[in-house]
Design a protein around this motif. Structure first.
Motif, PDB file in Angstrom:
ATOM      1  N   ALA A   1      -2.543  -7.774 -16.733  1.00 31.97           N
ATOM      2  CA  ALA A   1      -1.335  -7.429 -17.485  1.00 31.97           C
ATOM      3  C   ALA A   1      -0.389  -6.577 -16.640  1.00 31.97           C
ATOM      4  O   ALA A   1       0.825  -6.729 -16.712  1.00 31.97           O
ATOM      5  CB  ALA A   1      -1.708  -6.686 -18.769  1.00 31.97           C
ATOM      6  N   LEU A   2      -0.949  -5.685 -15.829  1.00 36.10           N
ATOM      7  CA  LEU A   2      -0.101  -4.840 -14.985  1.00 36.10           C
ATOM      8  C   LEU A   2       0.318  -5.570 -13.704  1.00 36.10           C
ATOM      9  O   LEU A   2       1.110  -5.053 -12.918  1.00 36.10           O
ATOM     10  CB  LEU A   2      -0.831  -3.540 -14.617  1.00 36.10           C
ATOM     11  CG  LEU A   2      -1.126  -2.568 -15.769  1.00 36.10           C
ATOM     12  CD1 LEU A   2      -1.970  -1.396 -15.284  1.00 36.10           C
ATOM     13  CD2 LEU A   2       0.160  -2.050 -16.394  1.00 36.10           C
ATOM     14  N   GLN A   3      -0.255  -6.764 -13.494  1.00 37.11           N
ATOM     15  CA  GLN A   3       0.079  -7.570 -12.301  1.00 37.11           C
ATOM     16  C   GLN A   3      -0.140  -6.796 -11.002  1.00 37.11           C
ATOM     17  O   GLN A   3       0.686  -6.856 -10.083  1.00 37.11           O
ATOM     18  CB  GLN A   3       1.522  -8.067 -12.398  1.00 37.11           C
ATOM     19  CG  GLN A   3       1.623  -9.359 -13.183  1.00 37.11           C
ATOM     20  CD  GLN A   3       0.904 -10.511 -12.477  1.00 37.11           C
ATOM     21  OE1 GLN A   3       1.221 -10.876 -11.351  1.00 37.11           O
ATOM     22  NE2 GLN A   3      -0.116 -11.081 -13.131  1.00 37.11           N
ATOM     23  N   VAL A   4      -1.252  -6.077 -10.963  1.00 35.88           N
ATOM     24  CA  VAL A   4      -1.575  -5.335  -9.741  1.00 35.88           C
ATOM     25  C   VAL A   4      -2.405  -6.258  -8.847  1.00 35.88           C
ATOM     26  O   VAL A   4      -3.628  -6.256  -8.877  1.00 35.88           O
ATOM     27  CB  VAL A   4      -2.298  -4.000 -10.054  1.00 35.88           C
ATOM     28  CG1 VAL A   4      -1.292  -2.968 -10.550  1.00 35.88           C
ATOM     29  CG2 VAL A   4      -3.410  -4.152 -11.083  1.00 35.88           C
ATOM     30  N   TYR A   5      -1.715  -7.030  -8.052  1.00 40.59           N
ATOM     31  CA  TYR A   5      -2.383  -8.115  -7.321  1.00 40.59           C
ATOM     32  C   TYR A   5      -3.030  -7.667  -6.013  1.00 40.59           C
ATOM     33  O   TYR A   5      -3.801  -8.408  -5.424  1.00 40.59           O
ATOM     34  CB  TYR A   5      -1.394  -9.256  -7.066  1.00 40.59           C
ATOM     35  CG  TYR A   5      -0.120  -8.832  -6.391  1.00 40.59           C
ATOM     36  CD1 TYR A   5      -0.071  -8.626  -5.016  1.00 40.59           C
ATOM     37  CD2 TYR A   5       1.037  -8.627  -7.134  1.00 40.59           C
ATOM     38  CE1 TYR A   5       1.091  -8.222  -4.397  1.00 40.59           C
ATOM     39  CE2 TYR A   5       2.217  -8.213  -6.523  1.00 40.59           C
ATOM     40  CZ  TYR A   5       2.233  -8.017  -5.157  1.00 40.59           C
ATOM     41  OH  TYR A   5       3.386  -7.610  -4.548  1.00 40.59           O
ATOM     42  N   ALA A   6      -2.697  -6.461  -5.545  1.00 39.00           N
ATOM     43  CA  ALA A   6      -3.279  -6.005  -4.271  1.00 39.00           C
ATOM     44  C   ALA A   6      -4.111  -4.749  -4.502  1.00 39.00           C
ATOM     45  O   ALA A   6      -3.584  -3.716  -4.903  1.00 39.00           O
ATOM     46  CB  ALA A   6      -2.171  -5.707  -3.263  1.00 39.00           C
ATOM     47  N   ASN A   7      -5.394  -4.863  -4.281  1.00 39.34           N
ATOM     48  CA  ASN A   7      -6.314  -3.746  -4.506  1.00 39.34           C
ATOM     49  C   ASN A   7      -6.733  -3.163  -3.152  1.00 39.34           C
ATOM     50  O   ASN A   7      -7.459  -3.791  -2.394  1.00 39.34           O
ATOM     51  CB  ASN A   7      -7.535  -4.268  -5.295  1.00 39.34           C
ATOM     52  CG  ASN A   7      -8.603  -3.222  -5.548  1.00 39.34           C
ATOM     53  OD1 ASN A   7      -9.794  -3.531  -5.463  1.00 39.34           O
ATOM     54  ND2 ASN A   7      -8.227  -2.023  -5.869  1.00 39.34           N
ATOM     55  N   LEU A   8      -6.231  -1.963  -2.875  1.00 44.42           N
ATOM     56  CA  LEU A   8      -6.519  -1.315  -1.591  1.00 44.42           C
ATOM     57  C   LEU A   8      -7.777  -0.471  -1.712  1.00 44.42           C
ATOM     58  O   LEU A   8      -7.840   0.449  -2.529  1.00 44.42           O
ATOM     59  CB  LEU A   8      -5.350  -0.388  -1.200  1.00 44.42           C
ATOM     60  CG  LEU A   8      -4.116  -0.985  -0.553  1.00 44.42           C
ATOM     61  CD1 LEU A   8      -3.611  -2.222  -1.256  1.00 44.42           C
ATOM     62  CD2 LEU A   8      -3.018   0.054  -0.444  1.00 44.42           C
ATOM     63  N   ARG A   9      -8.772  -0.797  -0.897  1.00 44.23           N
ATOM     64  CA  ARG A   9     -10.031  -0.043  -0.925  1.00 44.23           C
ATOM     65  C   ARG A   9     -10.303   0.544   0.450  1.00 44.23           C
ATOM     66  O   ARG A   9     -10.928  -0.089   1.297  1.00 44.23           O
ATOM     67  CB  ARG A   9     -11.175  -0.967  -1.370  1.00 44.23           C
ATOM     68  CG  ARG A   9     -10.954  -1.489  -2.776  1.00 44.23           C
ATOM     69  CD  ARG A   9     -12.118  -2.285  -3.340  1.00 44.23           C
ATOM     70  NE  ARG A   9     -12.027  -2.280  -4.795  1.00 44.23           N
ATOM     71  CZ  ARG A   9     -12.928  -2.770  -5.620  1.00 44.23           C
ATOM     72  NH1 ARG A   9     -14.026  -3.320  -5.145  1.00 44.23           N
ATOM     73  NH2 ARG A   9     -12.766  -2.697  -6.912  1.00 44.23           N
ATOM     74  N   PRO A  10      -9.835   1.767   0.681  1.00 44.08           N
ATOM     75  CA  PRO A  10     -10.064   2.388   1.983  1.00 44.08           C
ATOM     76  C   PRO A  10     -11.517   2.803   2.156  1.00 44.08           C
ATOM     77  O   PRO A  10     -12.128   3.309   1.215  1.00 44.08           O
ATOM     78  CB  PRO A  10      -9.161   3.627   1.971  1.00 44.08           C
ATOM     79  CG  PRO A  10      -8.622   3.766   0.604  1.00 44.08           C
ATOM     80  CD  PRO A  10      -9.051   2.619  -0.232  1.00 44.08           C
ATOM     81  N   VAL A  11     -12.053   2.568   3.323  1.00 46.32           N
ATOM     82  CA  VAL A  11     -13.427   2.978   3.644  1.00 46.32           C
ATOM     83  C   VAL A  11     -13.350   3.834   4.888  1.00 46.32           C
ATOM     84  O   VAL A  11     -13.021   3.359   5.971  1.00 46.32           O
ATOM     85  CB  VAL A  11     -14.333   1.767   3.917  1.00 46.32           C
ATOM     86  CG1 VAL A  11     -15.760   2.229   4.213  1.00 46.32           C
ATOM     87  CG2 VAL A  11     -14.309   0.801   2.743  1.00 46.32           C
TER      88      VAL A  11
ATOM     89  N   ASP B   1     -12.766   3.481   9.879  1.00 46.90           N
ATOM     90  CA  ASP B   1     -11.549   3.788   9.139  1.00 46.90           C
ATOM     91  C   ASP B   1     -10.848   2.459   8.867  1.00 46.90           C
ATOM     92  O   ASP B   1     -10.083   1.973   9.684  1.00 46.90           O
ATOM     93  CB  ASP B   1     -10.665   4.725   9.973  1.00 46.90           C
ATOM     94  CG  ASP B   1      -9.380   5.082   9.247  1.00 46.90           C
ATOM     95  OD1 ASP B   1      -9.241   4.749   8.056  1.00 46.90           O
ATOM     96  OD2 ASP B   1      -8.504   5.704   9.888  1.00 46.90           O
ATOM     97  N   LEU B   2     -11.204   1.851   7.752  1.00 45.03           N
ATOM     98  CA  LEU B   2     -10.648   0.534   7.444  1.00 45.03           C
ATOM     99  C   LEU B   2     -10.185   0.492   5.986  1.00 45.03           C
ATOM    100  O   LEU B   2     -10.555   1.354   5.188  1.00 45.03           O
ATOM    101  CB  LEU B   2     -11.696  -0.550   7.719  1.00 45.03           C
ATOM    102  CG  LEU B   2     -13.016  -0.500   6.949  1.00 45.03           C
ATOM    103  CD1 LEU B   2     -12.955  -1.318   5.660  1.00 45.03           C
ATOM    104  CD2 LEU B   2     -14.162  -1.056   7.806  1.00 45.03           C
ATOM    105  N   VAL B   3      -9.370  -0.498   5.668  1.00 45.23           N
ATOM    106  CA  VAL B   3      -8.953  -0.712   4.280  1.00 45.23           C
ATOM    107  C   VAL B   3      -9.161  -2.178   3.935  1.00 45.23           C
ATOM    108  O   VAL B   3      -8.692  -3.064   4.665  1.00 45.23           O
ATOM    109  CB  VAL B   3      -7.464  -0.386   4.051  1.00 45.23           C
ATOM    110  CG1 VAL B   3      -7.112  -0.528   2.572  1.00 45.23           C
ATOM    111  CG2 VAL B   3      -7.108   1.014   4.522  1.00 45.23           C
ATOM    112  N   ILE B   4      -9.880  -2.410   2.855  1.00 41.72           N
ATOM    113  CA  ILE B   4      -9.982  -3.779   2.354  1.00 41.72           C
ATOM    114  C   ILE B   4      -8.851  -3.983   1.346  1.00 41.72           C
ATOM    115  O   ILE B   4      -8.715  -3.202   0.405  1.00 41.72           O
ATOM    116  CB  ILE B   4     -11.352  -4.020   1.690  1.00 41.72           C
ATOM    117  CG1 ILE B   4     -12.464  -3.848   2.735  1.00 41.72           C
ATOM    118  CG2 ILE B   4     -11.399  -5.415   1.041  1.00 41.72           C
ATOM    119  CD1 ILE B   4     -13.871  -4.021   2.193  1.00 41.72           C
TER     120      ILE B   4
END
Ligand code: IPM
Ligand code: MG
Length: 356
Positions: free
Chosen positions: A98-108, A129-132
């Motif tokens: 519903a919020l159309q949050v299509y990009a999920n940033l997961r920093p590791v 130090d990466l981000v998925i």
């Protein structure tokens, strides 16, 4: 600045970790002179119990009115035998869509103080130090047709050029401010979906000549993550691959409890720790709140443009970790409680304020 934030604690440890994150937000607001306007909403199993629906219309309305939403966790064992349609997780998938949050940033990120906490050798995890960047509103999670029909079950993986292009752009833009490397992950040796994915990501990359692009098959990526995590800067991948790879990558950080996430689209942001509802430790003040606190910091940065405030929270987290204060997942011998960790982060944040 006035920060209008919706908190949706959800199930299990969601209530404890969001309470900790709210304390830290309050501290940050005091230090930097912002006003917090908080509201609360129901989601997941907690919402099913009170309203019959995992995502009540009221929660969505509140999310649409808020500047950003912070979620705790969803999922509870009492719903384990129900079909996907009736489960708490449906609420989470519903609000993301519903919020159309299509990009999920997961920093590791490997926090130096936690180098000994990963089951992997220190020389492998050091400097990670990466981000998925996980596509979050398409793919197998939402594809039609789907269903369980007697002895046959169907799910559909389907992506359009537009869906791939917009998440790829987020990944390239993120990489531009980092080490300028994007790894696109797919299964193009088997799936047509992945062939389109690879083609579109390659085309988008032409608009970002300063960013280097490489492609990895998802099985190879799973292996490279634990063999050579420093090779990664930004990983961009479809929804299900991103779900799986981000739990694997959590092992690099010492505990899945450490991982924050930011879900972004072209409008409002949605923030949630990567971990689940952990019913086995829920209600016992044991859960690691860093994932939720880091998500709150990400919210300040991405939804409100408050990068300085976000860095201050992250610095405070780093100082607390360096002082050895951590919950049982990281420090079983001398475990701090969820609220002790939150208090320590608030104190570190306030202390830094006095020194500045
Ligand atoms: C996550 C979780 C969720 C997902 C579940 C709870 C539906 O595993 O955010 O990674 O699969 O997206
Ligand atoms: Mg997951």
């Amino acid at each position: 600045m006035r920060l209008n934030i919706l908190i949706v604690p959800g199930d299990g440890i969601g209530a404890e970790v969001t309470a900790a994150a709210v304390e830290v937000l309050q501290s940050a607001a005091r230090r930097f002179g912002h006003e917090l306007l908080l509201s609360e909403g129901l989601i997941g199993g907690a919402a099913i119990q009170k309203t019959g629906s995992p995502l009540p219309a009221e929660t969505l309305e509140k999310a649409m009115k808020a500047g950003a939403t912070l979620l705790g966790a969803v999922g509870a064992p009492e719903f384990d035998s129900l079909p996907p349609e009736k489960r708490p997780e449906k609420g989470l998938l519903g609000i993301r869509k519903a919020l159309q949050v299509y990009a999920n940033l997961r920093p590791v990120k490997m926090w130096p103080a936690l180098i000994g906490s990963s089951p992997l050798k220190s020389e492998i995890v050091a400097g990670t130090d990466l981000v998925i960047v996980r596509e979050l509103t398409g793919g197998l999670y939402y594809g039609q047709p789907r269903g369980l029909d007697g002895d046959r079950a169907t799910n559909t993986m389907s992506y359009t050029r537009g869906e791939i292009e917009r998440v790829a752009r987020k990944a390239f833009e993120l990489a531009r401010g980092r080490r300028k490397r994007v790894t696109s992950v797919d299964k193009s040796n088997v799936l047509e979906n992945s062939q389109l994915w690879r083609k579109v990501v390659s085309e988008v990359s032409r608009d970002y000549p300063e960013v280097e692009l490489d492609h990895l098959l998802v099985d190879t990526c799973a292996m490279q993550l634990v063999l050579n995590p420093r090779r990664f800067d930004v990983i961009v991948t479809e929804n299900m691959f991103g779900d799986i790879l981000s739990d694997e990558a959590a092992v690099l950080a010492g505990s899945i409890g450490m991982l924050p996430s930011a879900s972004l689209g072209d409008g409002r942001g949605f923030y949630e720790p990567v971990h689940g509802s952990a019913p086995d430790i829920a209600g016992r003040n044991k859960a690691n709140p860093f994932g939720a606190i880091g998500s709150a910091a990400a919210m300040l940065e991405y939804s409100f443009g408050l990068a300085k405030e976000a860095r201050a929270i992250e610095d405070a987290m780093g100082r607390v970790l360096a002082s050895g204060i951590a919950t049982a997942d990281l420090n079983p011998a001398r475990a701090a409680t969820t609220s002790e960790v939150a208090k320590a982060v608030c104190e570190a944040l306030a202390g830094a304020g006095a020194a500045a």
